[in-house]
Enzyme design. Structure first.
Site, PDB file in Angstrom:
ATOM      1  CG  HIS A  56      -0.378   0.067   2.530  1.00  0.00           C
ATOM      2  ND1 HIS A  56       0.390  -0.946   3.087  1.00  0.00           N
ATOM      3  CD2 HIS A  56      -0.419   1.052   3.489  1.00  0.00           C
ATOM      4  CE1 HIS A  56       0.766  -0.601   4.299  1.00  0.00           C
ATOM      5  NE2 HIS A  56       0.298   0.607   4.571  1.00  0.00           N
ATOM      6  CG  HIS A  80      -0.045   4.428   4.704  1.00  0.00           C
ATOM      7  ND1 HIS A  80      -0.789   3.671   5.582  1.00  0.00           N
ATOM      8  CD2 HIS A  80      -0.900   5.368   4.207  1.00  0.00           C
ATOM      9  CE1 HIS A  80      -2.027   4.138   5.623  1.00  0.00           C
ATOM     10  NE2 HIS A  80      -2.118   5.160   4.804  1.00  0.00           N
ATOM     11  CG  ASP A  85       4.683   3.331   7.577  1.00  0.00           C
ATOM     12  OD1 ASP A  85       3.819   3.658   6.738  1.00  0.00           O
ATOM     13  OD2 ASP A  85       4.430   2.558   8.514  1.00  0.00           O
ATOM     14  CG  HIS A  86       4.123   0.004   4.664  1.00  0.00           C
ATOM     15  ND1 HIS A  86       4.064  -1.342   4.967  1.00  0.00           N
ATOM     16  CD2 HIS A  86       3.643   0.648   5.771  1.00  0.00           C
ATOM     17  CE1 HIS A  86       3.569  -1.504   6.176  1.00  0.00           C
ATOM     18  NE2 HIS A  86       3.300  -0.307   6.682  1.00  0.00           N
ATOM     19  CG  HIS A 138      -4.132   0.170   6.763  1.00  0.00           C
ATOM     20  ND1 HIS A 138      -4.132   0.706   8.030  1.00  0.00           N
ATOM     21  CD2 HIS A 138      -2.955   0.543   6.185  1.00  0.00           C
ATOM     22  CE1 HIS A 138      -3.006   1.387   8.210  1.00  0.00           C
ATOM     23  NE2 HIS A 138      -2.280   1.306   7.106  1.00  0.00           N
ATOM     24  CG  ASP A 165       0.422  -1.288   8.054  1.00  0.00           C
ATOM     25  OD1 ASP A 165       1.319  -2.120   8.315  1.00  0.00           O
ATOM     26  OD2 ASP A 165       0.628  -0.068   8.051  1.00  0.00           O
ATOM     27  CG  HIS A 211       3.701  -1.457  11.819  1.00  0.00           C
ATOM     28  ND1 HIS A 211       4.471  -0.332  11.974  1.00  0.00           N
ATOM     29  CD2 HIS A 211       2.954  -1.256  10.703  1.00  0.00           C
ATOM     30  CE1 HIS A 211       4.202   0.523  10.997  1.00  0.00           C
ATOM     31  NE2 HIS A 211       3.273  -0.016  10.216  1.00  0.00           N
TER      32      HIS A 211
END
Length: 254
Positions: free
Chosen positions: A53, A55, A57-58, A111, A128, A166
């Site tokens: 996805h 985001h 942080d990914h 998400h 996530d 995570h």
């Protein structure tokens, strides 16, 4: 296939999969430096990047890795992921010649609306959507979408290794224990996680069978969850309402 969680950022995991013969792929590289260090330390060559996805942080390290290694990037069709070389959608198959791997793509909105998971080689790369003992927040999707996504993942073989994005298991376990305080499988998992984290070891991957036995978000039809909902005046005949109540309670859990 060897599966290695690479810690990144505050509590992310980047997943490194390699064949034991020098070829590797990475999943959701939120930053590039830990990946470069892991590749160098193991003498591995990066062959592909998979993204679940959009985001940051990914995907934050994907552009640098693509540039430095000249590898394909597989990602859901989403204008917020402008670095993809290959777009994937529900039902697609990603075939990688090196390392030799085959992944089925499953759309798992909730998400985010365009979130996907990759299933193959005995692993579930779920970003996530599903966490150990928990699930992701619904930033874009609806409870109905997220529950349907989790229901799909719950049908996978029990020995599938769940590779989530995570290190949230300990916190998720504290919440889950308020929902099912008498769940022996949950208590055992919580103790296992405490031992692993005390040794600074990852709590993941675990197996889907373990999640089905202890994760309340996969257990919305269990008597314990139904009883919890009844005590909180949730309509117990509506499983979407039960899931939404659980997720809402987790959002505000201390």
């Amino acid at each position: 296939m060897h599966v290695v969680p690479i810690p990144a950022l505050a509590d992310n995991y980047i997943w490194l999969l390699h064949d034991g013969h020098g070829s590797a792929l990475v999943v959701d590289p939120g930053e590039s430096a830990p990946v470069e260090a892991a590749l160098a330390a193991s003498g591995l060559t990066l062959r592909a990047i998979l993204l679940t996805h959009h985001h940051p942080d990914h995907i934050g390290g994907a552009a640098a890795l693509r540039e430095s290694h000249g590898v394909p990037v597989y990602a859901p069709a989403d204008e917020r992921i402008d670095l993809a070389t290959h777009h994937v959608a529900d039902g697609d198959t990603v075939m990688l010649p090196s390392p030799a791997a085959r992944f089925r793509v499953i759309a798992v909105p909730g998400h985010t609306t365009s979130h996907v998971a990759y299933v193959g080689e005995g692993v579930l790369l779920c970003g996530d959507t599903l966490f150990s003992l928990g699930c992701g927040r619904m930033f874009e999707g609806t409870p109905a979408q997220m529950l349907a996504s989790l229901d799909r993942l719950a049908t996978l073989p029990g020995d599938t290794r769940v590779c989530c994005g995570h290190e949230y298991t300990a916190a998720n376990g504290r919440f889950a224990s308020t929902i099912e305080p008498e769940n022996a499988a949950l208590a055992a998992r919580v103790q296992q996680v405490a031992t692993l984290r005390a040794a600074n070891r990852p709590s993941v991957p675990g197996t889907l069978a373990d999640e089905l036995a202890a994760n309340p978000f996969l257990r919305v039809d269990s008597h314990a969850v139904i009883d919890w909902c009844r005590r909180h005046e949730v309509h117990t005949d509506d499983r979407i309402a039960r899931f939404a109540a659980l997720r809402g309670a987790k959002d505000t859990f201390g």
